[in-house]
Motif scaffolding. Structure first.
Motif, PDB file in Angstrom:
ATOM      1  N   UNK A   1      50.521  47.509  21.286  1.00  0.00           N
ATOM      2  CA  UNK A   1      50.859  47.179  23.094  1.00  0.00           C
ATOM      3  C   UNK A   1      49.733  46.221  23.095  1.00  0.00           C
ATOM      4  N   UNK A   2      48.483  46.113  22.600  1.00  0.00           N
ATOM      5  CA  UNK A   2      47.368  44.731  22.663  1.00  0.00           C
ATOM      6  C   UNK A   2      48.408  43.617  22.405  1.00  0.00           C
ATOM      7  N   UNK A   3      49.318  43.420  20.935  1.00  0.00           N
ATOM      8  CA  UNK A   3      50.013  42.222  20.619  1.00  0.00           C
ATOM      9  C   UNK A   3      51.094  41.810  21.627  1.00  0.00           C
ATOM     10  N   UNK A   4      51.790  42.870  22.765  1.00  0.00           N
ATOM     11  CA  UNK A   4      52.606  42.186  23.147  1.00  0.00           C
ATOM     12  C   UNK A   4      51.909  41.964  24.197  1.00  0.00           C
ATOM     13  N   UNK A   5      50.783  42.294  25.049  1.00  0.00           N
ATOM     14  CA  UNK A   5      50.561  42.731  26.483  1.00  0.00           C
ATOM     15  C   UNK A   5      50.060  40.589  25.925  1.00  0.00           C
ATOM     16  N   UNK A   6      49.038  40.252  25.304  1.00  0.00           N
ATOM     17  CA  UNK A   6      48.681  39.434  24.010  1.00  0.00           C
ATOM     18  C   UNK A   6      50.309  37.804  24.451  1.00  0.00           C
ATOM     19  N   UNK A   7      50.778  38.602  24.158  1.00  0.00           N
ATOM     20  CA  UNK A   7      52.236  37.788  23.772  1.00  0.00           C
ATOM     21  C   UNK A   7      52.745  37.232  25.743  1.00  0.00           C
ATOM     22  N   UNK A   8      52.162  38.293  26.003  1.00  0.00           N
ATOM     23  CA  UNK A   8      53.204  37.814  27.527  1.00  0.00           C
ATOM     24  C   UNK A   8      52.044  37.190  28.720  1.00  0.00           C
ATOM     25  N   UNK A   9      50.935  37.367  28.364  1.00  0.00           N
ATOM     26  CA  UNK A   9      49.687  36.595  28.944  1.00  0.00           C
ATOM     27  C   UNK A   9      49.863  35.359  28.185  1.00  0.00           C
ATOM     28  N   UNK A  10      49.584  34.411  27.085  1.00  0.00           N
ATOM     29  CA  UNK A  10      50.924  33.497  25.930  1.00  0.00           C
ATOM     30  C   UNK A  10      51.545  33.082  27.238  1.00  0.00           C
ATOM     31  N   UNK A  11      52.605  33.799  26.899  1.00  0.00           N
ATOM     32  CA  UNK A  11      53.688  33.847  27.394  1.00  0.00           C
ATOM     33  C   UNK A  11      53.661  32.702  29.789  1.00  0.00           C
ATOM     34  N   UNK A  12      53.260  33.284  29.528  1.00  0.00           N
ATOM     35  CA  UNK A  12      52.590  33.295  31.425  1.00  0.00           C
ATOM     36  C   UNK A  12      52.142  31.776  31.515  1.00  0.00           C
ATOM     37  N   UNK A  13      51.142  31.791  30.453  1.00  0.00           N
ATOM     38  CA  UNK A  13      50.469  30.398  30.292  1.00  0.00           C
ATOM     39  C   UNK A  13      51.652  29.054  30.391  1.00  0.00           C
ATOM     40  N   UNK A  14      52.015  29.025  29.010  1.00  0.00           N
ATOM     41  CA  UNK A  14      52.565  28.209  27.734  1.00  0.00           C
ATOM     42  C   UNK A  14      53.439  28.376  29.024  1.00  0.00           C
ATOM     43  N   UNK A  15      53.929  28.802  29.870  1.00  0.00           N
ATOM     44  CA  UNK A  15      55.221  28.374  31.166  1.00  0.00           C
ATOM     45  C   UNK A  15      54.643  27.797  32.354  1.00  0.00           C
ATOM     46  N   UNK A  16      53.519  28.392  32.167  1.00  0.00           N
ATOM     47  CA  UNK A  16      53.227  27.223  33.745  1.00  0.00           C
ATOM     48  C   UNK A  16      52.979  26.051  33.668  1.00  0.00           C
ATOM     49  N   UNK A  17      52.592  25.574  32.125  1.00  0.00           N
ATOM     50  CA  UNK A  17      53.046  24.374  31.985  1.00  0.00           C
ATOM     51  C   UNK A  17      54.199  23.697  32.326  1.00  0.00           C
ATOM     52  N   UNK A  18      55.550  24.224  31.576  1.00  0.00           N
ATOM     53  CA  UNK A  18      56.804  23.968  32.087  1.00  0.00           C
ATOM     54  C   UNK A  18      57.074  23.712  33.280  1.00  0.00           C
TER      55      UNK A  18
END
Length: 293
Positions: A1-18
């Motif tokens: 679950x921790x890995x999934x949340x980490x991927x979700x947060x990192x994806x939102x951060x990268x998506x914010x740049x886009x």
């Protein structure tokens, strides 16, 4: 679950740049009806301007504000001196012009500052905090909050202000807008200036994460265009949500789909785009264009 949340947060951060670049593209389109392929290069130029002001002795926040102001002037000047000659003409010609502008600005940045990586300080502290077993960077969180604020302001601009309504009117029918007494030329300049200023925000948010180089926004521009197609050109909220979806999905696919991995994760958003265009050509949040014949 921790890995999934980490991927979700990192994806939102990268998506914010886009999303930052995607919002600038939407702003130009809403004001002029054009797709600006040079938006990434303008963001890079803004980053270098902030870097130069920083080296001149200005504090970071003043360097960023100065870069945003100068970028607004540059964007307005580009529209007045170059783009205006091709607006409302052949769309293919306008595309070629913006691509040429991208190449020109990238070359100028490389000529003035070289291709060496430059370290640009972050506006947010480089610290992390724990959230449900995942580490959240304060810089990523700050980027996310800035993009949400810009998305709200841009939506408010287009829907709830006279300037935004005037920009949309000029984009839809410049002749009728001119007959109504609107200063079409000045509105077009303002549209490009605001988009360049928004690109400056994207540049100073991305530079601390990728280091400042002439080509730092190339990949981000591709994803931003994908977000624009997926979210719809008429919806600032839609393109931001689409950018977040792209950022999250490519992260999840890279880890949870073995045959994709990190090398092929770029394929994921474009497969999603193909599906969306088949089912809903105007994008997930865009509006259908009604043409009377």
């Amino acid at each position: 679950m921790g890995i999934f949340i980490q991927l979700l947060i990192d994806g939102l951060s990268t998506g914010s740049i886009y999303a930052a670049l995607a919002l600038a593209i939407v702003l130009v389109n809403q004001a002029t009806g054009m797709i600006n392929f040079a938006q990434g290069a303008l963001a890079v130029l803004s980053g270098y301007i902030a870097f130069a002001l920083l080296n001149a002795g200005l504090p970071l926040i003043l360097a960023i504000l100065g870069s945003i102001l100068i970028s607004f002037v540059i964007g307005a000047a580009v529209e007045r001196l170059l783009i205006r000659r091709f607006e409302r003409g052949d769309p293919d010609t306008a595309v070629v012009v913006t691509i040429g502008l991208l190449t020109l600005i990238t070359g100028v940045c490389a000529w003035l500052w070289s291709y060496n990586n430059r370290i640009f300080p972050s506006l947010f502290p480089n610290e992390t905090l724990e959230l449900l077993g995942a580490k959240v960077s304060l810089r990523s969180l700050g980027t996310f909050v800035v993009i949400v604020a810009i998305m709200g302001l841009l939506q408010l601009l287009f829907v709830g202000t006279k300037l935004g309504l005037a920009l949309r009117a000029v984009s839809i029918n410049p002749q009728s807008a001119a007959f109504s007494g609107m200063p079409v030329g000045r509105l077009l300049m303002v549209g490009w200036g605001l988009a360049a200023a928004l690109g400056a925000v994207a540049g100073v948010l991305v530079a601390p994460q990728l280091t400042l180089t002439p080509g730092m926004m190339d990949n981000a521009l591709v994803y931003a265009l994908a977000a624009v197609i997926l979210g719809g050109l008429t919806s600032p909220v839609g393109v931001v949500l689409a950018a977040w979806i792209i950022g999250v999905l490519e992260n999840l696919a890279a880890v949870y789909i073995p045959f994709i991995g990190h090398d092929l994760k770029v394929v994921v958003p474009f497969l999603l785009i193909v599906v969306v265009l088949v089912v809903r050509p105007q994008g997930l949040f865009g509006r259908k264009a009604v043409v009377r014949v």
